[in-house]
Scaffold this active site. Structure first.
Site, PDB file in Angstrom:
ATOM      1  N   MET A 268      -1.197  32.818 -21.306  1.00 12.38           N
ATOM      2  CA  MET A 268      -0.073  32.703 -22.237  1.00 12.38           C
ATOM      3  C   MET A 268      -0.413  31.746 -23.371  1.00 12.38           C
ATOM      4  SD  MET A 268       2.794  33.874 -23.099  1.00 12.38           S
ATOM      5  CE  MET A 268       3.908  34.564 -21.869  1.00 12.38           C
TER       6      MET A 268
ATOM      7  N   PHE B 270       0.843  -1.201   0.000  1.00 14.16           N
ATOM      8  CA  PHE B 270       0.000   0.000   0.000  1.00 14.16           C
ATOM      9  C   PHE B 270       0.882   1.256   0.000  1.00 14.16           C
ATOM     10  CE2 PHE B 270      -2.417   3.248   2.493  1.00 14.16           C
ATOM     11  CZ  PHE B 270      -3.369   3.511   1.512  1.00 14.16           C
ATOM     12  N   GLN B 271       0.612   2.154  -0.902  1.00 16.09           N
ATOM     13  CA  GLN B 271       1.345   3.402  -1.066  1.00 16.09           C
ATOM     14  C   GLN B 271       2.839   3.182  -1.316  1.00 16.09           C
ATOM     15  OE1 GLN B 271       0.072   6.065   2.186  1.00 16.09           O
ATOM     16  NE2 GLN B 271      -1.615   6.750   0.867  1.00 16.09           N
TER      17      GLN B 271
END
Lengths: 164, 564
Positions: B474, B112-113
């Site tokens: 931009m 996990f993670q």
């Protein structure tokens, strides 16, 4: 790679012997889309230090600029470019040969040697040591004749000669 | 020797480095470190997104000259932090980024993670460490700060597996580390400096091009003395803004895509460029074949790989810029002569006086160039200005005159939108004594505006000036000029009410419709103890000029009046 003749480039790197070093060096080549032709790595007389011989093709200016990039890589302790004209190069190949393969291999000439390691049934394991060109022509001839069942090459190792 | 946990050793090592503030967000894989933080005197500033945590540390570092520190958990914490670390890498900001990692015995199992943080960070840092045992932590931290703060400065990453944080060991804290492949402190070769001086004195039309390296190495005082002693004009890159006070008569402003007319013209007329701490980015040189075609380039840099990377140098001086410039200045004074530069000085004065106060291509007086000039009048000289990325950044570069080093903070290399606001908060943590302003666009601000919560919570008040054109300005400018006004995904249908947005976080919000209102809102914001957001609705078709279009050379700028 920018213009100019694509000559042979040989880098000899002294590097830290620890995890991730090959990854860091290789990623510098990857980022510039340079193709490594051969890489050989082994520990030196100091257990914390390895040497990498990396060969590729490219032009002189590119090779020189890239040497500075390699030397900036923190796990790289020393970078040298070896002059192909003043460098001894050797490569080793292990060859698994089918029937008739050994005879054909012995007929291939060049700067190198061939020896048998083991034979069983119709299959032979031999090794060849020599110039990368010798190893390449051996592999090519044997491959064309379908007697080469498997090959493993070490990549080029190199040392510059001292007598200048 | 002390027996302690890896987490304790990490905090102690940070304290030994003189760290006073850490920016971050906790998570499962870094909880032991956070728990240990409570036992220390270190200030922790809680971000609301890890990218902002890294930008805060970056702003802190740029404003102070010290190493910034940021922290995140494994997996998504590490990937979110990455953009901020990459920003620091491309702008050579000294940073130490610490991420948690799953325990060593779970690595490679898609826990996990879990992500391969070292694999990812290697490409955007000077180095990425992953200690395997708790006792490696003190050395690793010392090495990380050493690498980050020396040579060409930059970010360093430390990935800390959870069992390395919790494990206990005897700890030895080194004062110095040696890294065999890293030799940063090379003094300049005096012969190379002397040769550079010879070339300067032989030249007829010399110009100094100052980059971010001047500011990082603290060489700005020698640079100014050299420029004044020799009366050589100074152009700067975006990162070099502040290397020379921009109200100085010898200052030409920025060169490049949105460079000033005088800087771009004179760089291209020069026959010698003293390039100091610049990397000749493509936004600086534009088409290389048309960059300073008559000039020999004498390149001063701490990083040998910069020499002839983008533009071929005729001569290079490698080494710390402060030492190199001091030596150059000494040698120049000893020779007691200048070059034959009278005609060139007249030309520089002619071009500079014609262009330096011109405002190009605006639609009204209530437009960014006038707003930024007004801002300069209101802010004290030591105020720090950060920018976002895009039009706001280029207007600031063109029209906001930076008077002191380390007071202009911008994402130059990576160009990461969302940088300015958290960077401003980080700068405020470093310099609570000066006003800090983020010159923003609405597009960039929307990317990290949740940092409002941090600025209120942590009492780090800054001023956000949103040049609000309800678009990605931009990109829209390029679409106007190069894509036949086809506005693909650049015009915002719905923007938040930035005044009420600010107020909902506990900040002040104000909208202004004139230069006078803007001046008084800014002055009031400087006296306010919470962050103020000043929303400035500008004409949506204001463009930034001068503009050297892509594929053009510095001599081919559009000036916004139909002329080229």
């Amino acid at each position: 790679m920018s213009g100019g003749a694509a000559g042979e480039i040989i880098y000899s790197l002294v590097v830290e012997n620890k995890p991730g070093v090959l990854f860091r060096v290789a990623s510098q080549f990857r980022r510039r889309n340079f193709n490594i032709e051969s890489v050989a790595v082994g520990v030196t007389e100091r257990p914390d230090t390895s040497k990498m011989i990396i060969t590729m093709r490219g032009d002189e200016q590119m090779a020189e600029d890239f040497a500075r990039v390699l030397s900036r890589t923190i796990d790289v302790i020393e970078v040298r470019r070896l002059d192909p004209g003043r460098t001894v190069r050797r490569e080793l190949a292990l060859l698994r040969l089918g029937p008739g393969g050994l005879e054909l291999a012995r007929s291939v000439g060049g700067d190198g040697e061939l020896a048998v390691i083991r034979e069983s049934g119709g299959s032979t394991i031999a090794y060849a040591v020599g110039s990368p060109e010798y190893i390449s022509s051996l592999v090519e001839v044997l491959g064309r004749s379908k007697v080469l069942e498997e090959v493993t090459r070490t990549g080029t190792v190199a040392l510059e000669v001292n007598d200048s | 020797m002390d027996y302690m946990s890896g987490s304790r050793a990490l905090i102690k090592a940070l304290e030994r480095e003189g760290v006073d503030v850490v920016f971050g967000i906790p998570g499962g894989a870094i909880m032991p470190v956070y728990d240990e933080l409570l036992n220390s005197g270190l200030r922790h500033v809680l971000a609301r997104h890890e990218q902002s945590a890294a930008h805060m540390a970056d702003g802190y570092a740029r404003a102070s000259g010290r190493v910034g520190v940021c922290m995140a958990t494994s997996g998504p914490g590490a990937t979110n932090l990455l953009t901020g670390v990459a920003t620091a890498y491309l702008d050579s900001t000294p940073l130490v980024a610490i991420t948690g990692q799953v325990p060593t015995y779970m690595m490679g199992r898609d826990a996990f993670q879990e992500i391969d943080a070292v694999g990812i960070y290697t490409h955007v840092t000077k180095y990425s460490f992953q200690p395997q045992r708790p006792e490696e932590i003190p050395w690793t931290v010392r090495a990380a700060f050493f690498l980050a703060s020396t040579g060409r400065t930059g970010p360093v990453h430390i990935d800390l597996p959870k069992d390395v944080q919790t494990g206990e060991a005897e700890m030895a804290f080194p004062d110095a580390v040696e890294i065999r492949g890293y030799r940063p402190r090379l003094p300049p070769d005096p012969a190379a400096v002397a040769r550079a001086l010879d070339m300067l004195l032989e030249s007829e039309r010399p110009i100094i091009l100052a980059g971010g390296g001047v500011i990082k190495s603290g060489a700005h005082d020698y640079l100014l003395q050299l420029a004044e002693s020799a009366l050589i004009p100074v152009a700067s890159t975006l990162m070099g803004k502040g290397a020379i006070p921009e109200d100085h008569p010898l200052a030409l402003g920025m060169v490049g895509m949105h460079g000033t007319v005088q800087a771009n013209k004179l760089v291209n007329e020069a026959d010698l460029i003293l390039a100091i701490g610049v990397r000749f980015s493509d936004r600086t040189t534009m088409e290389v074949r048309g960059f300073a075609p008559d000039a020999r380039i004498v390149h001063f840099d701490v990083d040998p790989t910069e020499v002839s990377k983008n533009v071929r140098a005729s001569h290079a001086v490698i080494g710390d810029l402060r030492s190199s410039l001091r030596l150059l200045l000494e040698m120049f004074r000893e020779r007691a002569r200048t070059g034959n530069w009278g005609a060139w000085r007249r030309r520089v004065n002619e071009v500079s006086s014609e262009w330096r106060d011109r405002i190009l291509g605006t639609k009204s007086e209530f437009s960014p160039p006038y707003l930024l000039k007004a801002m300069r009048e209101v802010l004290p000289p030591g105020a720090i200005v950060a920018t976002e990325v895009g039009q706001n950044q280029m207007w600031a570069a063109l029209y906001f005159r930076v008077l002191r080093p380390r007071t202009f903070i911008t994402s130059g290399g990576l160009g990461a939108m969302g940088f300015g606001f958290p960077a401003a908060i980080g700068a405020k943590a470093a310099r609570p004594d000066v006003p800090v302003v983020d010159i923003a666009g609405d597009g960039s601000f929307l990317m990290t505006m949740n940092s409002l919560a941090t600025s209120i919570d942590e009492k780090l008040p800054v001023i956000v000036v949103i040049l609000n054109n309800s678009s990605l300005g931009m990109v829209a400018q390029w679409q106007r000029l190069f894509y036949n006004r086809r506005y693909a995904a650049t015009l915002f249908g719905a923007n938040p009410d930035f005044v009420r947005l600010a107020e909902s976080f506990g900040a002040e919000g104000v909208r202004v419709y004139s230069l006078d209102e803007f001046r008084s809102a800014l002055a009031r914001a400087m006296r306010t103890e919470v962050t103020t957001v000043i929303d400035v609705p500008i004409h949506p078709e204001e463009d930034v000029f001068p503009f050297v279009g892509p594929g053009s050379t510095l001599s081919e700028a559009m000036l916004g009046d139909g002329r080229e």
